[in-house]
Enzyme design. Structure first.
Site, PDB file in Angstrom:
ATOM      1  N   SER A   1       0.906  -1.177  -0.210  1.00 36.15           N
ATOM      2  CA  SER A   1       0.235   0.142   0.446  1.00 36.15           C
ATOM      3  C   SER A   1       0.381   1.570   0.243  1.00 36.15           C
ATOM      4  CB  SER A   1      -0.700   0.329   1.734  1.00 36.15           C
ATOM      5  OG  SER A   1      -1.794   1.239   1.217  1.00 36.15           O
TER       6      SER A   1
ATOM      7  N   SER B   1      -3.952   3.323   0.899  1.00 32.64           N
ATOM      8  CA  SER B   1      -4.757   4.205   2.008  1.00 32.64           C
ATOM      9  C   SER B   1      -5.696   4.598   1.567  1.00 32.64           C
ATOM     10  CB  SER B   1      -3.708   4.655   2.905  1.00 32.64           C
ATOM     11  OG  SER B   1      -3.331   2.864   3.524  1.00 32.64           O
TER      12      SER B   1
ATOM     13  N   SER C   1       6.952  10.538   4.978  1.00 30.83           N
ATOM     14  CA  SER C   1       6.110  11.856   5.575  1.00 30.83           C
ATOM     15  C   SER C   1       5.006  12.082   4.697  1.00 30.83           C
ATOM     16  CB  SER C   1       6.110  12.788   6.419  1.00 30.83           C
ATOM     17  OG  SER C   1       5.170  13.704   7.361  1.00 30.83           O
TER      18      SER C   1
ATOM     19  N   ASN D   1      -5.357  -0.164   7.692  1.00 33.23           N
ATOM     20  CA  ASN D   1      -3.797   0.400   8.116  1.00 33.23           C
ATOM     21  C   ASN D   1      -4.097   1.313   9.495  1.00 33.23           C
ATOM     22  OD1 ASN D   1      -1.989   2.120   8.532  1.00 33.23           O
ATOM     23  ND2 ASN D   1      -2.116   3.195   6.515  1.00 33.23           N
TER      24      ASN D   1
ATOM     25  N   CYS E   1      -2.480   4.730  11.694  1.00 31.34           N
ATOM     26  CA  CYS E   1      -2.625   6.297  11.886  1.00 31.34           C
ATOM     27  C   CYS E   1      -2.764   6.851  13.570  1.00 31.34           C
ATOM     28  CB  CYS E   1      -4.007   6.757  10.979  1.00 31.34           C
ATOM     29  SG  CYS E   1      -4.680   5.643   9.586  1.00 31.34           S
TER      30      CYS E   1
ATOM     31  N   LYS F   1      -3.463  -4.643   9.109  1.00 32.11           N
ATOM     32  CA  LYS F   1      -1.263  -4.778   9.246  1.00 32.11           C
ATOM     33  C   LYS F   1      -0.905  -3.807   9.934  1.00 32.11           C
ATOM     34  CE  LYS F   1       1.799  -1.898   5.443  1.00 32.11           C
ATOM     35  NZ  LYS F   1       1.431  -0.989   4.055  1.00 32.11           N
TER      36      LYS F   1
ATOM     37  N   THR G   1       5.487   1.116   8.362  1.00 30.65           N
ATOM     38  CA  THR G   1       7.099   1.458   8.532  1.00 30.65           C
ATOM     39  C   THR G   1       7.350   1.108   9.814  1.00 30.65           C
ATOM     40  OG1 THR G   1       6.037   3.790   8.036  1.00 30.65           O
ATOM     41  CG2 THR G   1       6.429   2.747   6.256  1.00 30.65           C
TER      42      THR G   1
ATOM     43  N   GLY H   1       8.849  -5.678   3.824  1.00 28.44           N
ATOM     44  CA  GLY H   1       9.991  -4.879   4.188  1.00 28.44           C
ATOM     45  C   GLY H   1      11.239  -4.819   3.534  1.00 28.44           C
TER      46      GLY H   1
ATOM     47  N   GLY I   1       7.535  -2.891  -1.128  1.00 24.96           N
ATOM     48  CA  GLY I   1       6.744  -1.488  -1.189  1.00 24.96           C
ATOM     49  C   GLY I   1       8.343  -0.305  -1.436  1.00 24.96           C
TER      50      GLY I   1
END
Ligand SMILES: Cc1cc2nc3c(=O)[nH]c(=O)nc-3n(C[C@H](O)[C@H](O)[C@H](O)COP(=O)(O)OP(=O)(O)OC[C@H]3O[C@@H](n4cnc5c(N)ncnc54)[C@H](O)[C@@H]3O)c2cc1C
Ligand SMILES: Cc1cc2nc3c(=O)[nH]c(=O)nc-3n(C[C@H](O)[C@H](O)[C@H](O)COP(=O)(O)OP(=O)(O)OC[C@H]3O[C@@H](n4cnc5c(N)ncnc54)[C@H](O)[C@@H]3O)c2cc1C
Ligand SMILES: Cc1cc2nc3c(=O)[nH]c(=O)nc-3n(C[C@H](O)[C@H](O)[C@H](O)COP(=O)(O)O)c2cc1C
Ligand SMILES: Cc1cc2nc3c(=O)[nH]c(=O)nc-3n(C[C@H](O)[C@H](O)[C@H](O)COP(=O)(O)O)c2cc1C
Ligand code: FES
Ligand code: FES
Lengths: 252, 306, 306, 252
Positions: free
Chosen positions: C21, C46, C70, C126, C129, C164, C192, C242, C264
């Site tokens: 994603s 996402s 970011s 996800n 957040c 995730k 991450t 990863g 990714g």
């Protein structure tokens, strides 16, 4: 004194199946002896991170030769270096082969790129010592690889597993039956070969082997390169890479 | 006072560049490359009460911009250390910090007692060993244990005590508080991260102990994050350690809040790195003092945001 | 059955190579480079209930063998996603997993309800957040929250739900258990890592939000460690994510216990990497089935040690 | 169609203070237009990890030219590449400058290596359009850098901040006072320069700017390169790098 010299590639030839002969031109470093090795930096950035240990194959004033096999990322990068590119080299590292006496009869047994330190040895003592040299490869290698060994040895035998050069078979099948006639036996190559060779010699203190272990630094600060000796831990980069047949144990 | 000087706790460092435990032997090896008295200091390879052979090979494995190691604390043990290494260490004119490790609490204390009379700057507690009495969990992830050991060592040794943290601890700030409460003078962030490599040809873990310690440039952003967080708490001076390979890395650590830095794996690539970083520090800090710039990024950030 | 096929939960993947994603847009961009139907599947960027502009620049920064990002979940929001992206996604013949994010629990549920009727394989939650209702802590570090959200989404959507995980969670295995209890079909390890970079020239953090998400080759050994640990618990199928940049990385993940992998950051360097890895998988698994080799390193390790 | 081509270095010259002119020989890619850019891979291993965005300075069949300044690790590595070394290049990326009409009067303003896409533009339209070109540098650059621009422009002015080439000063001090006489104004360079330039033009829709932002991918999948436009977010690699003066806002 260990130095970090910057070598300019002046030769980096494919001389066999994934085998390369590299020559670097750099400043002349004093007191480099056969059996010693160097740590070659394979790139300026941080991946790969570590340097790679390589035996010195030959030394001619300010020229340093290495014979290496491409096995992973670092050696792959090395094989891509073109003329004039620069490689940083930390050297000389490790101990060296024992001093050879005048007129000694020395059996030299090498497997694959393990002939690298042996080549330096024979070149170094060529005028004083009687070498009987037996080297084996898995497949074809070009003449530059063994030219010196052939020229400076009393007896020279080469073999390959696929028969593409010299006798067909493993080199241990061709070495003399009676190993007691030699003053010293010096070898470098795959550990399976070293193990079998040492087994065949009675006086293990006449055998000298150059060993390999994964290295972080090459000069004794990381303790990565430990191998077990009879009663203690030895570090290939410091106490080695050359060990006497009496020091090494081969279990596991 | 020279611009590079850093004071933390009761110690004075002529510059903020130190070498990390286990990556510079006991000083002697690096001293062949340059005079280590030019460094701010260095930390010796962790010693244990009894000699340790360390782990079977392989002990090191490369990953992308990082390495995994499983040395297993190979060392000659306290007695031989005192006999063979201490005389050299005591003659040095820079800060020598002796790193202590053990699998039982009592081992830390006994080593501390034995170091009391030595001419060293202080000790660093390596608490990243499995606690054999406590079921194999790392000492360093348990704040009560950290407090207890630190307190007792502080008492036994009568010298500055630093505690080196493991990033495996679940709450880093809690551990730093424990060190502070126990009288530690600084925390070192970090020892290695737990990592895994699989030998895909053999289809099994590379290392006999499965996991190994991950270090090198790859870990830098992870450690910097914690340096920032711990600095915000204003608890203890921070010694930053993880992934430093260049002088700009040193600056990142200092600006994020580290008073000193330790260079680890980079010594393997370049034995002269310590000396080189000191030289670059001299140039950079010609007109400013290190002490005034520690944590400066926090101030600058707040100014911009407000 | 083809050797590359992997079944996890109720889904069948023609091969174990997926794209992660946020690193492959919504499929369309990568589809310009190669036919993405050749992949095992991919996860969309996402989406959130409302459109999000994302964070101010800089949004990306390079570190050694890794990157910090970011982005701030820039996306067009659910409505536009359904209108503009869904028709393309529904025509694909590979597994499309839609990634859902939100700052309030209710946002996850509402998105789930809206996706119920769509022809997609499933969703990936996800949970990295900040939970604005819960004081800004990440949803994904709180096992009760993970359980609650997962359970409700499973109910609302009637399709496979993956969760995730964030490596910032203090006890990963606990979170996996929560996902299992709630009816999730797989866990994705990881989103991450939290990292920091300091702009040493400006003497402040690179990113406006100080910390950023760290990914790329640098994180691989850290993620592999957890894949191993979670696999040992035998709870749920693992999707490994990863630092994968080469086929040997894929093998490391599978042998350590991942049933599928997600690529990714590597897509940024090489948009064809997905296709290339599938080709290499075909070659490697000519005589063996992926399904038989998942976690094989555990078996091999135990055999050697016993 | 975007391709990943492998270019062989045939030129990589230092043409100014930390400025280099790179020429790569590779396959010929169709439909590459002025204003587009490429993502250059700076190494085969994973550090540095990302490719670097570079405008196309010139295109001559299977030869691609780039003009770049060494500012960090990636461009430093680029500057070390020798002849025959290979560099992977993803191209063409991004939109392009607007089509120019026959006999239009176009003002071209470039700052530093920002002249790269402008050079391609002028070279491309040289036979049809009247260019008035004003470029500035901080210090000396050699002639190869501006040869084409000079040759194909009706008016050509160069300046440098230290006076070592052309007029002394910033280039905005030398551009015509009346900007209304130009059909289009096209610029690339430091954002401070672009900002001041746009301010001086009344009809912002006659101005076209090539912008920069940090990039992860260069083709729209990472969303790193966002800039804020009036009412929405624009992505430099997809909606740009060329933007109309009306689209861009300059707060912050
Ligand atoms: C003292 C000594 C002398 C050597 N001399 C030669 C020589 O003359 N010619 C030659 O071809 N090879 C020699 N080797 C082996 C050579 O160092 C490795 O083949 C090489 O490091 C592999 O690097 P790589 O990046 O290609 O492989 P990778 O497997 O990708 O390397 C990963 C890491 O493992 C290390 N490593 C991998 N294999 C070995 C190994 N066999 N020994 C030590 N470290 C290893 C690498 O140095 C690197 O740090 C010698 C090794 C030692 C210890
Ligand atoms: C569309 C576009 C076209 C460009 N054309 C040119 C050109 O023709 N000539 C030229 O010299 N430069 C050009 N740049 C800027 C150039 O990409 C950067 O100077 C270069 O990436 C710096 O890389 P580095 O590794 O040396 O710097 P570092 O600072 O070490 O780079 C770290 C990371 O930041 C990124 N980065 C750093 N600066 C910039 C920047 N200004 N813009 C985008 N990304 C950046 C890098 O790509 C890399 O990912 C262009 C940028 C863009 C977006
Ligand atoms: C080979 C090796 C051996 C180490 N030995 C020790 C040790 O004995 N004691 C200790 O506290 N840390 C030890 N460390 C950890 C380092 O001191 C340092 O904390 C870690 O490597 C992170 O720094 P770096 O990324 O700069 O290497 C060792 C690290 C490596 C790579
Ligand atoms: C630029 C960027 C954007 C990302 N966006 C998302 C996202 O929207 N949702 C999500 O679940 N993960 C997102 N991720 C995380 C990746 O999916 C992946 O978990 C992480 O990057 C680790 O994999 P890698 O090391 O292969 O990149 C993003 C990662 C990057 C680098
Ligand atoms: S390689 Fe580091 S001690 Fe031998
Ligand atoms: S650079 Fe990745 S979207 Fe623009």
């Amino acid at each position: 004194m260990v130095k970090d010299i910057t070598g300019k590639v002046i030769l980096n030839n494919n001389v066999g199946n994934n085998i390369f002969l590299l020559c670097l031109e750099a400043e002349e470093v004093e007191e480099v002896y056969p059996g010693q090795f160097a740590m070659l930096s394979v790139g300026d950035e941080y991946d790969p991170f570590l340097r790679r240990p390589m035996s010195i194959f030959k030394r001619d004033k300010n020229r340093y030769y290495f014979l290496y096999q491409v096995v992973g990322r670092g050696t792959h990068l090395l094989s891509k270096k073109r003329n004039k590119e620069e490689i940083k080299v930390l050297l000389p590292l490790g101990n060296s082969f024992p001093n050879l006496n005048k007129k000694e009869n020395v059996l030299v047994v090498g497997g694959g790129v393990g002939i690298a330190p042996l080549n330096f040895l024979v070149d170094y003592y060529k005028d004083q010592v009687n070498f009987y040299t037996f080297i084996g490869f898995s497949s074809f290698v070009s003449e530059e690889v063994y030219l010196d060994l052939k020229k400076y040895s009393r007896e020279f035998v080469i073999s390959s597993e696929d028969g593409s050069i010299g006798y067909k078979g493993k080199i241990l099948d061709f070495i003399p039956k009676d190993l007691n006639t030699f003053d010293k036996i010096i070898s470098c190559g795959p550990s399976q070969m070293l193990k079998l060779l040492v087994k065949r010699v009675e006086d293990k203190d006449r055998v000298y082997l150059s060993l390999e272990e994964r290295m972080g630094c090459g000069f004794g600060i990381c303790l990565s390169c430990a191998i077990k000796s009879k009663d203690k831990v030895l570090h290939v980069c410091k106490e080695g890479p050359v060990f006497c047949g009496t020091e090494v144990i081969w279990d596991e | 006072m020279n611009n590079l000087e850093v004071r933390i706790g009761s110690l004075i460092f002529k510059n903020p560049i130190l070498l990390a435990s286990g990556t510079c032997g006991n000083g002697r090896e690096i001293n062949k490359f340059y005079d280590i008295n030019g460094l701010g200091g260095f930390v010796t390879k962790s010693i244990t009460l009894n000699p340790r052979e360390g782990n079977p090979p392989p002990r090191i494995w490369e990953s992308y911009a990082g390495i995994l190691n499983s040395i297993g604390l190979e060392n000659v043990g306290l007695q031989k250390f005192l006999e063979e290494e201490m005389p050299f260490l005591e003659r040095l004119s820079t800060n020598v910090i002796v790193s202590i490790a053990g699998e039982k609490k009592e081992e830390y204390y006994e080593i501390a007692r034995n170091l009391r009379g030595c001419k060293i700057s202080g000790v660093e507690l390596n608490l990243s060993c499995p606690n054999v009495e406590g079921g194999g969990m790392l000492f360093g992830i348990d704040k009560e244990m950290v407090k207890e050991i630190t307190k007792k060592v502080v008492k036994e040794i009568g010298k500055p005590v630093w505690v080196k943290l493991t990033p495996q601890a679940k709450d880093i700030v809690e551990i730093v508080k424990a060190v502070k409460d126990a009288g530690g003078e600084a925390v070192v962030l970090f020892n290695t991260f737990l990592g895994l490599a699989i030998d895909w040809k053999k289809r099994k873990p590379v290392f006999k102990r499965i996991f190994a310690g991950y270090s090198g440039p790859a870990v830098k952003p992870l450690v910097l994050r914690y340096v920032w967080e711990v600095y915000e708490e204003n608890l203890l001076p921070i010694v930053g350690c993880g992934g430093i390979v260049s002088f700009s890395d040193v600056l990142e650590y200092i600006f994020a809040g580290a008073s000193l830095v330790q260079i680890g794996s980079a010594n393997f690539r370049d034995p002269w790195i310590g000396e080189r970083l000191v030289k670059e520090a001299f140039k950079y800090f010609e007109k400013e003092r290190v002490m005034d710039l520690i944590g400066i990024a926090h101030k600058n950030y707040k100014e911009v945001e407000e």
